[in-house]
Scaffold this motif. Structure first.
Motif, PDB file in Angstrom:
ATOM      1  N   TRP A 156       0.804  -0.615  -0.060  1.00  0.00           N
ATOM      2  CA  TRP A 156      -0.136  -0.257  -0.346  1.00  0.00           C
ATOM      3  C   TRP A 156       0.435   1.115  -0.131  1.00  0.00           C
ATOM      4  CZ3 TRP A 156      -3.294  -1.068   4.162  1.00  0.00           C
ATOM      5  CH2 TRP A 156      -4.411  -1.734   3.855  1.00  0.00           C
ATOM      6  N   LEU A 157       0.637   1.643  -0.874  1.00  0.00           N
ATOM      7  CA  LEU A 157       1.555   3.450  -0.920  1.00  0.00           C
ATOM      8  C   LEU A 157       0.142   4.334  -0.487  1.00  0.00           C
ATOM      9  CD1 LEU A 157       3.608   3.738  -4.660  1.00  0.00           C
ATOM     10  CD2 LEU A 157       3.908   3.079  -2.513  1.00  0.00           C
ATOM     11  N   MET A 158       0.660   4.547   0.235  1.00  0.00           N
ATOM     12  CA  MET A 158      -0.077   5.755   1.496  1.00  0.00           C
ATOM     13  C   MET A 158       0.266   7.221   1.555  1.00  0.00           C
ATOM     14  SD  MET A 158      -1.695   3.172   2.976  1.00  0.00           S
ATOM     15  CE  MET A 158      -3.051   4.136   3.451  1.00  0.00           C
ATOM     16  N   SER A 159      -0.557   7.952   0.758  1.00  0.00           N
ATOM     17  CA  SER A 159      -0.284   9.464   1.101  1.00  0.00           C
ATOM     18  C   SER A 159      -1.226  10.253   1.129  1.00  0.00           C
ATOM     19  CB  SER A 159       0.678   9.888  -0.679  1.00  0.00           C
ATOM     20  OG  SER A 159      -0.679   9.601  -1.705  1.00  0.00           O
ATOM     21  N   ASP A 160      -1.359  11.240   0.400  1.00  0.00           N
ATOM     22  CA  ASP A 160      -1.931  12.530   0.900  1.00  0.00           C
ATOM     23  C   ASP A 160      -3.553  12.333   0.033  1.00  0.00           C
ATOM     24  OD1 ASP A 160      -1.043  13.719  -0.780  1.00  0.00           O
ATOM     25  OD2 ASP A 160      -0.275  15.974   0.173  1.00  0.00           O
ATOM     26  N   VAL A 161      -3.113  11.728  -1.590  1.00  0.00           N
ATOM     27  CA  VAL A 161      -4.283  11.662  -2.309  1.00  0.00           C
ATOM     28  C   VAL A 161      -5.023  10.168  -2.164  1.00  0.00           C
ATOM     29  CG1 VAL A 161      -3.124  13.139  -4.282  1.00  0.00           C
ATOM     30  CG2 VAL A 161      -2.616  10.230  -3.587  1.00  0.00           C
ATOM     31  N   ASP A 162      -6.290  10.784  -2.804  1.00  0.00           N
ATOM     32  CA  ASP A 162      -6.794   8.862  -2.058  1.00  0.00           C
ATOM     33  C   ASP A 162      -6.930   7.828  -3.316  1.00  0.00           C
ATOM     34  OD1 ASP A 162      -8.608   9.621  -0.761  1.00  0.00           O
ATOM     35  OD2 ASP A 162     -10.418  11.049  -1.505  1.00  0.00           O
ATOM     36  N   GLY A 163      -5.861   8.502  -4.277  1.00  0.00           N
ATOM     37  CA  GLY A 163      -5.450   7.469  -5.782  1.00  0.00           C
ATOM     38  C   GLY A 163      -5.531   7.746  -5.967  1.00  0.00           C
ATOM     39  N   LEU A 164      -5.345   7.206  -8.171  1.00  0.00           N
ATOM     40  CA  LEU A 164      -4.439   7.652  -9.484  1.00  0.00           C
ATOM     41  C   LEU A 164      -6.137   7.835 -10.353  1.00  0.00           C
ATOM     42  CD1 LEU A 164      -2.817   4.912 -10.589  1.00  0.00           C
ATOM     43  CD2 LEU A 164      -1.630   6.991  -9.679  1.00  0.00           C
ATOM     44  N   MET A 165      -6.332   9.470 -10.666  1.00  0.00           N
ATOM     45  CA  MET A 165      -7.464   9.432 -11.181  1.00  0.00           C
ATOM     46  C   MET A 165      -7.565   9.798 -12.256  1.00  0.00           C
ATOM     47  SD  MET A 165      -8.174  12.598  -8.159  1.00  0.00           S
ATOM     48  CE  MET A 165      -9.556  12.546  -8.284  1.00  0.00           C
ATOM     49  N   THR A 166      -9.018  10.338 -12.569  1.00  0.00           N
ATOM     50  CA  THR A 166      -9.043  10.312 -14.272  1.00  0.00           C
ATOM     51  C   THR A 166      -8.087  11.727 -15.091  1.00  0.00           C
ATOM     52  OG1 THR A 166     -11.042  11.316 -13.523  1.00  0.00           O
ATOM     53  CG2 THR A 166     -11.923   8.466 -14.340  1.00  0.00           C
ATOM     54  N   THR A 167      -8.279  12.511 -13.699  1.00  0.00           N
ATOM     55  CA  THR A 167      -7.512  13.353 -14.436  1.00  0.00           C
ATOM     56  C   THR A 167      -7.346  14.338 -13.041  1.00  0.00           C
ATOM     57  OG1 THR A 167      -7.087  15.639 -16.022  1.00  0.00           O
ATOM     58  CG2 THR A 167      -9.288  15.059 -15.283  1.00  0.00           C
ATOM     59  N   ASP A 168      -6.473  15.605 -13.479  1.00  0.00           N
ATOM     60  CA  ASP A 168      -5.591  16.313 -12.113  1.00  0.00           C
ATOM     61  C   ASP A 168      -7.612  17.423 -12.131  1.00  0.00           C
ATOM     62  OD1 ASP A 168      -5.297  18.084 -10.510  1.00  0.00           O
ATOM     63  OD2 ASP A 168      -3.990  18.886 -11.969  1.00  0.00           O
ATOM     64  N   SER A 226      -4.989   6.865   0.731  1.00  0.00           N
ATOM     65  CA  SER A 226      -4.638   7.672   1.467  1.00  0.00           C
ATOM     66  C   SER A 226      -4.651   7.350   2.859  1.00  0.00           C
ATOM     67  CB  SER A 226      -5.950   8.652   1.276  1.00  0.00           C
ATOM     68  OG  SER A 226      -6.109   9.618   2.580  1.00  0.00           O
ATOM     69  N   THR A 227      -3.738   8.298   3.629  1.00  0.00           N
ATOM     70  CA  THR A 227      -3.194   7.793   4.951  1.00  0.00           C
ATOM     71  C   THR A 227      -4.915   8.581   5.680  1.00  0.00           C
ATOM     72  OG1 THR A 227      -0.909   8.721   4.408  1.00  0.00           O
ATOM     73  CG2 THR A 227      -1.788   8.688   6.811  1.00  0.00           C
ATOM     74  N   PHE A 228      -5.294   9.620   5.109  1.00  0.00           N
ATOM     75  CA  PHE A 228      -5.671   9.945   5.910  1.00  0.00           C
ATOM     76  C   PHE A 228      -7.809   9.946   5.670  1.00  0.00           C
ATOM     77  CE2 PHE A 228      -2.552  12.275   6.783  1.00  0.00           C
ATOM     78  CZ  PHE A 228      -1.914  12.222   8.195  1.00  0.00           C
ATOM     79  N   ASN A 229      -7.277   8.664   4.896  1.00  0.00           N
ATOM     80  CA  ASN A 229      -9.224   8.607   4.514  1.00  0.00           C
ATOM     81  C   ASN A 229      -9.216   7.166   4.228  1.00  0.00           C
ATOM     82  OD1 ASN A 229     -11.836   8.918   3.746  1.00  0.00           O
ATOM     83  ND2 ASN A 229     -11.050   9.625   1.993  1.00  0.00           N
ATOM     84  N   GLY A 236      -9.410   3.319  -2.727  1.00  0.00           N
ATOM     85  CA  GLY A 236      -8.438   3.850  -3.707  1.00  0.00           C
ATOM     86  C   GLY A 236      -7.784   2.942  -4.063  1.00  0.00           C
ATOM     87  N   THR A 237      -6.563   3.331  -5.913  1.00  0.00           N
ATOM     88  CA  THR A 237      -6.359   2.573  -6.775  1.00  0.00           C
ATOM     89  C   THR A 237      -6.088   1.027  -6.877  1.00  0.00           C
ATOM     90  OG1 THR A 237      -6.832   4.824  -7.648  1.00  0.00           O
ATOM     91  CG2 THR A 237      -5.422   3.063  -9.365  1.00  0.00           C
ATOM     92  N   LEU A 238      -6.476   0.120  -6.883  1.00  0.00           N
ATOM     93  CA  LEU A 238      -5.910  -1.077  -6.953  1.00  0.00           C
ATOM     94  C   LEU A 238      -4.849  -1.734  -8.482  1.00  0.00           C
ATOM     95  CD1 LEU A 238      -5.614  -4.154  -5.596  1.00  0.00           C
ATOM     96  CD2 LEU A 238      -7.405  -4.508  -6.649  1.00  0.00           C
ATOM     97  N   VAL A 239      -4.216  -1.632  -8.469  1.00  0.00           N
ATOM     98  CA  VAL A 239      -2.703  -2.105  -9.202  1.00  0.00           C
ATOM     99  C   VAL A 239      -2.598  -3.258  -9.323  1.00  0.00           C
ATOM    100  CG1 VAL A 239      -0.896  -1.039 -10.679  1.00  0.00           C
ATOM    101  CG2 VAL A 239      -1.907   0.266  -9.183  1.00  0.00           C
ATOM    102  N   THR A 240      -3.081  -3.895 -10.889  1.00  0.00           N
ATOM    103  CA  THR A 240      -2.539  -5.274 -10.840  1.00  0.00           C
ATOM    104  C   THR A 240      -2.194  -5.573 -11.532  1.00  0.00           C
ATOM    105  OG1 THR A 240      -4.897  -5.644 -11.940  1.00  0.00           O
ATOM    106  CG2 THR A 240      -4.357  -6.183  -9.052  1.00  0.00           C
TER     107      THR A 240
END
Ligand code: ASP
Ligand code: MG
Length: 467
Positions: free
Chosen positions: A229-241, A289-292, A297-301
């Protein structure tokens, strides 16, 4: 499950964040085997890198002041994150030992006025050395048994390519699995410093910026973890900015290759090599996201579920770029022209981000970072103008827009849909490139048109409804 969790610097930027993360690790460890990997506290690696350039410039006082700031910040957090006075005292002592080594190193480097790749890696690895003490002692304060270990301590062995080291995986796997597994057997929580390892001679090496991601996946592949799990301040990879398109969505599932493309385009900075150790072992990665933590998040497989296969999954952008158009009649049919142009740029230290050449061979378009633009144009004009090239034209503010999605492969009509959507908004496309993998389609527009084009494409491919 055996989980490797990597936390970015913003997740641990204050004593209260550190306590939050420690509690999260503690509660997860009731159900799972938890191995955690940490970045430096936000901004610390940047400051350490700044110190190396101050040393080179002989700017002693500023370098010392910056070091003092780093020390003060860490000592302040150390005094706040642990409640038990005895454990707090142990933490402060451990920090003092590490910080005095940092000061000695800095003193030596300042005396010499010299920064080598080796001393630079030693210095910039301190961000992670310091952050892991804070977490491990906080976990101890909460009643867990945790131990702080650097990449070198756990046995990550790399080549001696300082600043961009690569792990020697066979040796690393043996050593890391041994260290980590024996800690897990003793019910200890390993708290590992990311970003760095050591070469065969014991010199500290680093993996390049964002390298803690790589540490996490190296560890995961060594111990055959179930997930990273890569925990950061974003909820995952997004469709765009989401700053450009309000209803941008978090992607539920993407493939390794798509994630790699998206990472390169900076949707969420993942270390460019970080997925490599996972691919052969098919270890899934989650970006969350660490705080959510409620959001999965986004699963990468390796192979995302069929219902998540869309032609286009993401519209990314790279801003702050410039376009150089190189023209000249003598370029036509002359073997080696492109090679000469690119080696001239390489010698000038310019990284080429995107290229295209018309089949008439009379012009080559090159995209470089805006910061490299002057350097690039100078090098071309000084060395090649009047010889193989007649004219160098520059467009200063352009943006690369890339559509990413493995579902584009072999599908007819994606390009026409893209360019029609953009044309409808009156946006002019300056340059186009598509790799033969058909995993991404990239084109260039004036920076002022970037947001309009991104919005149009997000609408056209209905990315707001992707999940
Ligand atoms: N601290 C390092 C950096 O800022 C490594 C990382 O954050 O992953 O690049
Ligand atoms: Mg980072």
């Amino acid at each position: 499950m055996k989980l490797v969790l990597k936390f970015g610097g913003t997740s641990i930027s204050s004593a209260s964040n550190i306590r939050y993360v420690a509690k999260l690790l503690q509660s997860l460890s009731k159900e799972h085997k938890i191995i955690s990997v940490f970045s430096a506290i936000t901004g610390v690696t940047d400051d350490l890198i700044r110190i190396t350039s101050l040393i080179q410039k002989g700017n002693k006082d500023v370098a010392n002041n910056l070091a003092k700031k780093i020390i003060k910040n860490h000592m302040q957090i150390a005094s706040q994150c642990v409640k038990n006075p005895k454990i707090r005292k142990e933490l402060v002592e451990k920090m003092r030992v590490d910080l005095s080594e940092l000061e000695e190193l800095l003193h030596g480097m300042l005396l010499l006025g010299e920064v080598t790749p080796r001393s630079s890696d030693y210095l910039i690895s301190f961000g992670e050395r310091l952050s892991i003490n804070l977490i491990a002692f906080t976990l101890n304060d909460l009643g867990s048994k945790a131990v702080a270990l650097t990449g070198k301590d756990i046995g990550i062995v790399t080549d001696s390519n300082f600043g961009e080291a690569k792990p020697l995986m066979d040796t690393t796997r043996l050593r890391v699995s041994h260290t980590v597994e024996s800690l897990l057997e003793k019910k200890m929580l390993p708290v590992i410093g990311g970003f760095a390892g050591a070469d065969q001679y014991g010199n500290i090496t680093t993996f390049g910026r964002g390298g803690s991601d790589y540490t996490a996946t190296i560890v995961a592949s060594s111990i055959k973890a179930d997930e990273v799990w890569l925990m950061s301040d974003v909820d995952g990879l997004m469709t765009t900015d989401p700053k450009i398109v309000k209803n941008a969505k978090v992607l539920k599932e993407v493939s390794y290759t798509e994630a790699m493309e998206m990472a390169l385009f900076g949707a969420k900075h993942i270390h460019p090599r970080a997925l490599e150790p996972l691919v052969t072992k098919k270890i899934p990665l989650r970006i969350r996201s660490t705080f959510n933590i409620k959001n999965s998040g986004t699963l990468v497989t390796a192979s995302p579920k069929a219902d998540t296969q869309k032609t286009v999954k993401c519209v990314s952008t790279i801003r702050h770029t410039g376009l150089i158009d190189v023209r000249g009649g003598s370029m036509v049919g002359a073997p080696g022209t492109a090679a000469t142009i690119f080696s001239t740029l390489a010698k000038a230290g310019v990284n080429v981000m995107m290229i295209s050449q018309s089949p008439s061979e009379s012009s080559i378009s090159i995209i470089v970072k805006k910061n490299d633009l002057d350097k690039a144009v100078n090098a071309l004009e000084m060395n090649l103008l009047g010889k193989i090239i007649k004219k160098v034209e520059v467009t200063v503010d352009v943006a690369i827009i890339a559509l990413i999605g493995s579902g584009m492969r072999g599908i007819v009509g994606v390009a026409s849909k893209v360019f029609a959507a953009v044309a409808k908004k009156g946006v002019n496309v300056v340059m186009i490139a598509q790799g033969s993998s058909e995993l991404n389609l990239a084109f260039v527009v004036k920076d002022a048109d970037c947001n309009t084009a991104v919005q149009a494409l997000h609408d056209e491919f209905e990315l707001a409804k992707i999940n």
